[in-house]
Design a protein around this motif. Structure first.
Motif, PDB file in Angstrom:
ATOM      1  N   MET A  59      25.348  81.190 -56.598  1.00 22.94           N
ATOM      2  CA  MET A  59      24.207  81.755 -57.326  1.00 22.94           C
ATOM      3  C   MET A  59      24.562  82.075 -58.775  1.00 22.94           C
ATOM      4  SD  MET A  59      22.805  84.242 -54.272  1.00 22.94           S
ATOM      5  CE  MET A  59      21.487  84.971 -55.235  1.00 22.94           C
ATOM      6  N   GLU A  60      25.825  82.389 -59.020  1.00 20.71           N
ATOM      7  CA  GLU A  60      26.241  82.757 -60.375  1.00 20.71           C
ATOM      8  C   GLU A  60      26.694  81.564 -61.211  1.00 20.71           C
ATOM      9  OE1 GLU A  60      29.289  85.580 -59.712  1.00 20.71           O
ATOM     10  OE2 GLU A  60      27.957  87.097 -58.831  1.00 20.71           O
ATOM     11  N   ALA A  61      26.914  80.404 -60.568  1.00 19.93           N
ATOM     12  CA  ALA A  61      27.430  79.230 -61.273  1.00 19.93           C
ATOM     13  C   ALA A  61      26.348  78.604 -62.156  1.00 19.93           C
ATOM     14  CB  ALA A  61      27.930  78.202 -60.271  1.00 19.93           C
ATOM     15  N   PRO A  62      26.729  77.875 -63.201  1.00 15.99           N
ATOM     16  CA  PRO A  62      25.748  77.172 -64.044  1.00 15.99           C
ATOM     17  C   PRO A  62      24.945  76.165 -63.209  1.00 15.99           C
ATOM     18  CG  PRO A  62      27.908  77.194 -65.083  1.00 15.99           C
ATOM     19  CD  PRO A  62      28.106  77.712 -63.701  1.00 15.99           C
ATOM     20  N   GLN A  63      23.643  76.117 -63.449  1.00 16.17           N
ATOM     21  CA  GLN A  63      22.770  75.292 -62.610  1.00 16.17           C
ATOM     22  C   GLN A  63      23.127  73.813 -62.666  1.00 16.17           C
ATOM     23  OE1 GLN A  63      18.636  76.066 -63.435  1.00 16.17           O
ATOM     24  NE2 GLN A  63      18.746  78.189 -62.735  1.00 16.17           N
ATOM     25  N   ILE A  64      23.416  73.299 -63.839  1.00 21.42           N
ATOM     26  CA  ILE A  64      23.708  71.873 -63.961  1.00 21.42           C
ATOM     27  C   ILE A  64      24.989  71.521 -63.212  1.00 21.42           C
ATOM     28  CG2 ILE A  64      24.915  72.216 -66.165  1.00 21.42           C
ATOM     29  CD1 ILE A  64      22.864  69.114 -65.071  1.00 21.42           C
ATOM     30  N   MET A  65      25.980  72.398 -63.269  1.00 24.68           N
ATOM     31  CA  MET A  65      27.251  72.126 -62.603  1.00 24.68           C
ATOM     32  C   MET A  65      27.127  72.222 -61.088  1.00 24.68           C
ATOM     33  SD  MET A  65      29.192  71.180 -64.934  1.00 24.68           S
ATOM     34  CE  MET A  65      30.644  71.001 -63.896  1.00 24.68           C
ATOM     35  N   ILE A  66      26.370  73.214 -60.619  1.00 27.57           N
ATOM     36  CA  ILE A  66      26.194  73.346 -59.175  1.00 27.57           C
ATOM     37  C   ILE A  66      25.372  72.179 -58.636  1.00 27.57           C
ATOM     38  CG2 ILE A  66      24.067  74.715 -59.052  1.00 27.57           C
ATOM     39  CD1 ILE A  66      27.225  75.258 -56.977  1.00 27.57           C
ATOM     40  N   SER A  67      24.440  71.661 -59.442  1.00 33.23           N
ATOM     41  CA  SER A  67      23.662  70.485 -59.034  1.00 33.23           C
ATOM     42  C   SER A  67      24.576  69.272 -58.870  1.00 33.23           C
ATOM     43  CB  SER A  67      22.574  70.183 -60.067  1.00 33.23           C
ATOM     44  OG  SER A  67      21.698  71.270 -60.214  1.00 33.23           O
ATOM     45  N   ILE A  68      25.472  69.085 -59.822  1.00 34.47           N
ATOM     46  CA  ILE A  68      26.420  67.955 -59.744  1.00 34.47           C
ATOM     47  C   ILE A  68      27.322  68.097 -58.528  1.00 34.47           C
ATOM     48  CG2 ILE A  68      28.394  66.882 -60.896  1.00 34.47           C
ATOM     49  CD1 ILE A  68      27.028  67.584 -63.573  1.00 34.47           C
ATOM     50  N   ALA A  69      27.826  69.318 -58.295  1.00 32.22           N
ATOM     51  CA  ALA A  69      28.711  69.548 -57.149  1.00 32.22           C
ATOM     52  C   ALA A  69      28.004  69.248 -55.831  1.00 32.22           C
ATOM     53  CB  ALA A  69      29.216  70.985 -57.165  1.00 32.22           C
ATOM     54  N   LEU A  70      26.741  69.668 -55.706  1.00 25.41           N
ATOM     55  CA  LEU A  70      25.991  69.423 -54.481  1.00 25.41           C
ATOM     56  C   LEU A  70      25.726  67.931 -54.273  1.00 25.41           C
ATOM     57  CD1 LEU A  70      23.422  72.371 -54.572  1.00 25.41           C
ATOM     58  CD2 LEU A  70      25.435  72.145 -53.113  1.00 25.41           C
ATOM     59  N   LEU A  71      25.432  67.219 -55.360  1.00 25.75           N
ATOM     60  CA  LEU A  71      25.208  65.770 -55.251  1.00 25.75           C
ATOM     61  C   LEU A  71      26.494  65.061 -54.852  1.00 25.75           C
ATOM     62  CD1 LEU A  71      22.878  65.164 -58.343  1.00 25.75           C
ATOM     63  CD2 LEU A  71      22.231  65.180 -55.928  1.00 25.75           C
ATOM     64  N   PHE A  72      27.620  65.497 -55.397  1.00 24.91           N
ATOM     65  CA  PHE A  72      28.905  64.914 -55.007  1.00 24.91           C
ATOM     66  C   PHE A  72      29.199  65.187 -53.525  1.00 24.91           C
ATOM     67  CE2 PHE A  72      31.075  64.810 -59.463  1.00 24.91           C
ATOM     68  CZ  PHE A  72      30.200  63.808 -59.830  1.00 24.91           C
ATOM     69  N   LEU A  73      28.863  66.396 -53.083  1.00 23.58           N
ATOM     70  CA  LEU A  73      29.055  66.744 -51.679  1.00 23.58           C
ATOM     71  C   LEU A  73      28.215  65.837 -50.776  1.00 23.58           C
ATOM     72  CD1 LEU A  73      29.882  68.625 -49.316  1.00 23.58           C
ATOM     73  CD2 LEU A  73      27.980  70.114 -49.970  1.00 23.58           C
ATOM     74  N   LEU A  74      26.969  65.596 -51.179  1.00 24.60           N
ATOM     75  CA  LEU A  74      26.081  64.751 -50.376  1.00 24.60           C
ATOM     76  C   LEU A  74      26.543  63.299 -50.334  1.00 24.60           C
ATOM     77  CD1 LEU A  74      22.559  66.133 -51.362  1.00 24.60           C
ATOM     78  CD2 LEU A  74      23.725  66.369 -49.167  1.00 24.60           C
ATOM     79  N   THR A  75      27.409  62.905 -51.270  1.00 25.26           N
ATOM     80  CA  THR A  75      27.953  61.548 -51.254  1.00 25.26           C
ATOM     81  C   THR A  75      28.763  61.299 -49.984  1.00 25.26           C
ATOM     82  OG1 THR A  75      28.058  61.478 -53.667  1.00 25.26           O
ATOM     83  CG2 THR A  75      29.437  59.916 -52.475  1.00 25.26           C
ATOM     84  N   GLY A  76      29.651  62.246 -49.656  1.00 19.80           N
ATOM     85  CA  GLY A  76      30.457  62.087 -48.451  1.00 19.80           C
ATOM     86  C   GLY A  76      29.629  62.173 -47.192  1.00 19.80           C
ATOM     87  N   ILE A  77      28.691  63.118 -47.159  1.00 28.35           N
ATOM     88  CA  ILE A  77      27.822  63.254 -45.992  1.00 28.35           C
ATOM     89  C   ILE A  77      26.916  62.036 -45.876  1.00 28.35           C
ATOM     90  CG2 ILE A  77      25.924  64.622 -45.027  1.00 28.35           C
ATOM     91  CD1 ILE A  77      27.248  67.096 -46.244  1.00 28.35           C
ATOM     92  N   GLY A  78      26.424  61.548 -47.017  1.00 32.40           N
ATOM     93  CA  GLY A  78      25.541  60.384 -47.014  1.00 32.40           C
ATOM     94  C   GLY A  78      26.223  59.127 -46.519  1.00 32.40           C
ATOM     95  N   PHE A  79      27.510  58.988 -46.807  1.00 35.94           N
ATOM     96  CA  PHE A  79      28.252  57.823 -46.318  1.00 35.94           C
ATOM     97  C   PHE A  79      28.292  57.814 -44.797  1.00 35.94           C
ATOM     98  CE2 PHE A  79      32.502  56.421 -44.802  1.00 35.94           C
ATOM     99  CZ  PHE A  79      32.327  55.058 -44.990  1.00 35.94           C
ATOM    100  N   LYS A  80      28.564  58.964 -44.172  1.00 39.32           N
ATOM    101  CA  LYS A  80      28.638  59.025 -42.715  1.00 39.32           C
ATOM    102  C   LYS A  80      27.264  58.861 -42.073  1.00 39.32           C
ATOM    103  CE  LYS A  80      31.786  59.073 -41.001  1.00 39.32           C
ATOM    104  NZ  LYS A  80      32.679  57.911 -40.795  1.00 39.32           N
ATOM    105  N   LEU A  81      26.227  59.393 -42.723  1.00 39.12           N
ATOM    106  CA  LEU A  81      24.877  59.284 -42.163  1.00 39.12           C
ATOM    107  C   LEU A  81      24.186  57.990 -42.577  1.00 39.12           C
ATOM    108  CD1 LEU A  81      23.338  62.873 -42.503  1.00 39.12           C
ATOM    109  CD2 LEU A  81      24.012  61.683 -40.426  1.00 39.12           C
ATOM    110  N   SER A  82      24.741  57.308 -43.568  1.00 42.54           N
ATOM    111  CA  SER A  82      24.168  56.075 -44.152  1.00 42.54           C
ATOM    112  C   SER A  82      22.723  56.283 -44.603  1.00 42.54           C
ATOM    113  CB  SER A  82      24.273  54.888 -43.181  1.00 42.54           C
ATOM    114  OG  SER A  82      23.538  55.070 -41.996  1.00 42.54           O
TER     115      SER A  82
END
Length: 492
Positions: free
Chosen positions: A209-232
């Motif tokens: 909640m305290e992190a910069p919005q643009i950076m947390i958005s990038i981090a979440l998208l990067f996280l979804l990359t790994g999850i997205g690969f397994k879920l295709s």
């Protein structure tokens, strides 16, 4: 090192206390070692030793899971890195039962090759999947994801004998490695923002909640990359069609079902922890998941319309169904996991049955082209009737469990739409309904060719009695659970 010496005793105490909660996974580890030893020393005398040990180990692990479920106590262990609750127990039971069917599938279809090493890899993947359903720590999650991924790479390449199969395995490894690296970078960002590795910890959420919005958005998208690969899901689905078509059908069956169960459970827990917080990143993540679900359903189902190969068609079908799974994830509640678990169970039954039927025909016809099924429905009515029923379930038509599963998921989404009046949820519902109608046109290609077109030849289809019985039993289960869904819903 001396600085940690006062804490070593407490660390060891925590580990010793946590070990009893880890019995199902310890059983898998012991079984893995037993399978390796059997493949080295005993399989040459009796080739079914590794399979027998694997089956016994999986069943014993399931018994320990049932014991955990009976106790009905939520447990945290290994320094809060794993959380064992009813949701995780039920998910692991679904994973184990699906893995047992996959192990039998391997044993019946590939008896001409030594399989001890493959069973060991299958057990390793199952261990990783179990960890995914229990983990609340990012480090543990990444280790579990990579355990499953590396095991999957080996399984895809294990039976490679042709250029197409080798190419499929190589594509899978390369794409998976890139996604893993991107996910790891996203996790490092999350840890940098929060200083905590447990995604459900208050300090972790406060850091987000305290992190910069643009950076947390990038981090979440990067996280979804790994999850997205397994879920295709879109846009990380591009490996699925080639790998599903090029890999042996039994491995395709595994990739299309079992890993998705664990990753969906993990994603459900992450969203449940984060979406209850009224802040930027929770809204952002909700809209991203909705957009991904819509794009995944559209791309998967529209691309499946043009496919003439049954396995490739099922690859795009699996992508489309991932969108439905994401819908189920969005409406998951901590105290209402029965809808999600019901759909995951039915999803596993439907896909295992479909691929068994495809494999049975592939073994005799030498290919998986839908055109090669012309007229075979009249020659093999039991096989193609069961095949057609499972395809009807995948569409989501009554009186099958596929209809009940989709109805429950859509009802939950509609309930959330009524509560929040979110236009994006309404669009998600409309797209889900439209793509279910679209799926009718490509699934029905198989019964259309089998029953309504004349055969140009009369192939001698060699049935594997065990596999055919499993496929038919899965079909019967899909019908019974469609008529009496409470038989399964009440278990969750």
């Amino acid at each position: 090192m001396l600085a940690f010496s006062p804490y070593i005793s407490s660390f060891l105490d925590q580990i010793i206390v946590s070990i009893p909660y880890f019995k199902p996974e310890l059983t898998l580890i012991v079984t893995f070692i037993g399978t390796i030893l059997a493949s080295l020393f005993i399989d040459k005398h009796w080739k079914h030793t590794s399979f027998t040990i694997t089956l016994i180990g999986l069943l014993l692990s399931g018994c320990y899971l049932v014991g955990q479920g009976i106790s009905q106590v939520e447990i945290a262990g290994f320094f809060d890195m794993i959380h064992i609750d009813a949701f995780a127990i039920a998910a692991r039971l679904i994973i184990l039962l699906s893995t047992i069917l996959i192990a039998v599938f391997i044993q019946q279809r590939h008896q001409e090759r030594p399989l001890g090493d493959l069973y060991a890899v299958l057990l390793t993947a199952t261990l990783g999947l179990n960890l995914l359903t229990m983990s609340s720590n990012w480090l543990m999650i990444f280790i579990a994801v990579e355990t499953v991924s590396i095991s999957s790479y080996i399984m895809v390449g294990y039976f490679s004998t042709t250029k197409v199969q080798s190419e499929a395995a190589l594509k899978y490894v390369l794409f998976g490695s890139i996604c893993a690296a991107v996910m790891l970078y996203g996790l490092s960002l999350l840890y940098g923002f929060t200083g905590n590795l447990n995604f459900d910890a208050p300090s972790h959420i406060a850091g987000l909640m305290e992190a910069p919005q643009i950076m947390i958005s990038i981090a979440l998208l990067f996280l979804l990359t790994g999850i997205g690969f397994k879920l295709s899901f879109f846009p990380f689905h591009v490996w699925s069609p080639d790998v599903y078509q090029g890999a042996p059908t039994v491995i395709t069956t595994y990739l299309a079902t079992v890993p998705k169960i664990a990753v969906v459970v993990l994603l459900s827990k992450i969203l449940s922890a984060w979406l209850n917080v009224s802040f930027y990143f929770s809204d952002f993540l909700t809209y991203v998941i909705i957009a991904i679900a819509i794009a995944t359903m559209l791309i998967g189902n529209l691309a499946a319309l043009r496919q003439q190969d049954a396995k490739r068609m099922m690859a795009y079908s699996s992508i489309g169904h991932t969108g439905i799974l994401l819908m189920a994830v969005l409406v998951y509640q901590n105290n209402e996991s029965n809808v999600l678990l019901f759909y995951l169970s039915i999803y596993a039954l439907m896909n295992i049955a479909v691929f068994i039927f495809i494999d049975t025909l592939e073994a005799s016809l030498g290919n998986t082209w839908i055109e090669s099924y012309r007229g075979l429905g009249k020659q093999f009515p039991l096989l193609f009737t069961s095949f057609s029923i499972v395809l009807i379930a995948l569409i989501g038509l009554p009186p099958t469990a596929g209809f009940v599963g989709k109805l429950l998921v859509f009802s939950k989404v509609f309930e959330q739409y009524q509560n929040f009046q979110s236009f994006s949820l309404l669009v998600l519902l409309i797209v889900g309904a439209l793509t279910s109608v679209i799926s009718l046109f490509y699934y029905f290609k198989i019964p259309l060719n089998a029953f309504l077109k004349d055969s140009t030849a009369s192939p001698a289809v060699k049935f594997n009695a065990v596999l055919l019985c499993i496929g038919i039993l899965c079909t019967v289960a899909v019908l019974i659970l469609g008529i009496f869904p409470n038989l399964l819903l009440s278990a969750f």
